[in-house]
Motif scaffolding. Structure first.
Motif, PDB file in Angstrom:
ATOM      1  N   THR A   1     132.268  59.154 115.349  1.00 25.24           N
ATOM      2  CA  THR A   1     133.011  58.029 114.789  1.00 25.24           C
ATOM      3  C   THR A   1     132.024  56.963 114.331  1.00 25.24           C
TER       4      THR A   1
ATOM      5  N   ARG B   1     130.986  56.316 106.440  1.00 23.03           N
ATOM      6  CA  ARG B   1     130.346  57.590 106.746  1.00 23.03           C
ATOM      7  C   ARG B   1     129.187  57.818 105.776  1.00 23.03           C
TER       8      ARG B   1
ATOM      9  N   LYS C   1     136.707  56.776 109.405  1.00 21.46           N
ATOM     10  CA  LYS C   1     135.370  56.637 109.981  1.00 21.46           C
ATOM     11  C   LYS C   1     134.869  57.901 110.670  1.00 21.46           C
ATOM     12  N   ILE C   2     135.678  58.957 110.689  1.00 20.95           N
ATOM     13  CA  ILE C   2     135.393  60.085 111.578  1.00 20.95           C
ATOM     14  C   ILE C   2     134.835  61.280 110.796  1.00 20.95           C
TER      15      ILE C   2
END
Length: 349
Positions: free
Chosen positions: A65, A70, A133-134
C-alpha cells in the motif's frame, strides 16, 4: 506527519522503514518515505528487502500500500537462497514496452500451462493523481488455475504441488525485494520546478505465508529471534529436510499435502515385529527404530558394534562364542519330535 517532508533527524518528520509494518488505521497515517527526487535527472531508485532467514511458502497475495502514487516502474524480486541470487517475480510499469521491453499482461491472461511465466503488468501503475494506492502480486489468482475460481477444489491444487517441484518453488521464498525504479509522475514530463513532489511512500506491506517444513512439522517458532521448524517424524534441519542420525531406514522424502486437510508425512516403518524384525535381540520402538543390545548396532541391529570400531577379536566379549553351534532349523525339530512321538505311541489298525 507532513506528507511531502521527510527528515530522519527530526522525530516529527521522520518516516523510518518500520512504519511499513506497524498497525494500520492510525490517524494521521504512518508510512515510510524516501528522499525526494531533487537530483533529477539522476534516477531515484530504492531497494526494500524483506528477509526471514527461513524458507517461506506463500499462501496469499502480497499487498503493498503506497501513501504516495504508485510508482511508474517497479520490480518485485524473490530469492530462494537467502539473498545470494535474485530472480524477478513480476514487473510493474505505466508502459511495459518502454520500461522493460515486455508486452503488458495480467494474471488473467495466464493459464495452468503458463502460470510460472514472469509478466509485466500495467494494471497497478497508474499516475500520481490516482486514488488507488495498492499493488498486488496475485498468489490466489494463480492458485485458482488449479483449485477453481473460488478455491473450492484444493485437492487439485495440492496434487499439483505434490508432483511439480517448479510449481512449489514458484510459491516459495527466503527473501523478497521491492525495487522502486521510477516514482509516480502523473504526466509525460517531470516538472523540474517542483521536484519535491516526487518520492516513494509506503504505509503497509503484507506478506502471508507459512514456514516451509516439508510437511514434517506442525509448529514454527522463534528461536533466538529466528524462525525454526519444530521437526517431527525423525527429521531435522532448518526445513526438516533430512533424516535424523540413525533414522535412515529409507531415504528422506517430503510430506504430502494429500489427503487434505491434514496431509500425510510419507513415513514408513523401520520395524514392525512381523515382517521387519529387529535382529540379535533388538526391540522395535514405535515402528521407527530398533533398540539394540549394547553389542549391536545398525538399522535392524544387524551389525556388531565392535566391527564398526574395528576392535572385534576373540577376547572382545562381543558376538556369539566361537565354539557355539547354530540351532537346528525349526522344521527339523518338528520332524524329530513327530518321529519320537510316533515311536512311543504306535498306531493301532
Amino acid at each position: 506527519m507532513c506528507n511531502n517532508e521527510c527528515d530522519a533527524s527530526t522525530p516529527e518528520l521522520a518516516h523510518p522503514p518500520e512504519l511499513m509494518f506497524d498497525f494500520e488505521g492510525r490517524h494521521p497515517s504512518t508510512f515510510w518515505q524516501s528522499a525526494t527526487w531533487k537530483e533529477y535527472p539522476k534516477p531515484l531508485q530504492v531497494n526494500i528487502t524483506l528477509s526471514w532467514s527461513k524458507t517461506i511458502e506463500l499462501t496469499d497475495n502480497i499487498v503493498i500500500t503506497f501513501e504516495s502514487g504508485r510508482p511508474d516502474q517497479m520490480i518485485l524480486e524473490k530469492s530462494l537462497d537467502y539473498g545470494r541470487t535474485w530472480q524477478p517475480y513480476q514487473y510493474y510499469a505505466t508502459d511495459c514496452l518502454d520500461a522493460f521491453h515486455m508486452d503488458p499482461k495480467s494474471v488473467k491472461d495466464l493459464s495452468q500451462h503458463t502460470v510460472l511465466e514472469i509478466i509485466c503488468t500495467e494494471e497497478y501503475s497508474t499516475g500520481y493523481s490516482t486514488n488507488s494506492k495498492i499493488i498486488h502480486f496475485e498468489i490466489k489468482d494463480r492458485f485458482a488455475f488449479f483449485a477453481g475460481p473460488r478455491l473450492r477444489n484444493m485437492a487439485s491444487l495440492y496434487g499439483q504441488l505434490d508432483t511439480t517441484k517448479k510449481l512449489r518453488d514458484f510459491f516459495t521464498v527466503t527473501d523478497l525485494r521491492i525495487r522502486l525504479l521510477r516514482p509516480a509522475v502523473g504526466e509525460i514530463f517531470v516538472d523540474e520546478l517542483h521536484l519535491a513532489r516526487y518520492f516513494y511512500a509506503i504505509s503497509d506491506i503484507k506478506v502471508r505465508g507459512r514456514c516451509k517444513c516439508n510437511l514434517h512439522a506442525t509448529v514454527c517458532v522463534y528461536d533466538n529471534s529466528k524462525l525454526t521448524c519444530e521437526c517431527e517424524h525423525n527429521t531435522t534441519g532448518p526445513d526438516c529436510g533430512k533424516c535424523k542420525k540413525n533414522y535412515q531406514g529409507r531415504p528422506w522424502s517430503p510430506g504430502s499435502y494429500l489427503p487434505i486437510p491434514k496431509g500425510t508425512a510419507n513415513t514408513s516403518n523401520v520395524c514392525d515385529n512381523e515382517l521387519l524384525h529387529c535382529q540379535n535381540g533388538g526391540t522395535c520402538h514405535n515402528n521407527v527404530r530398533c533398540l539394540c543390545p549394547a553389542a549391536y548396532t545398525g538399522i535392524l541391529c544387524e551389525k556388531l558394534r565392535c566391527e564398526e570400531a574395528g576392535s572385534c577379536g576373540p577376547d572382545s566379549g562381543q558376538g556369539p562364542p566361537a565354539h557355539s553351534k547354530p540351532a537346528l532349523p525349526l522344521l527339523l525339530l518338528l520332524l524329530l519330535l513327530s518321529a519320537l512321538l510316533g515311536a512311543a505311541n504306535p498306531l493301532v489298525f
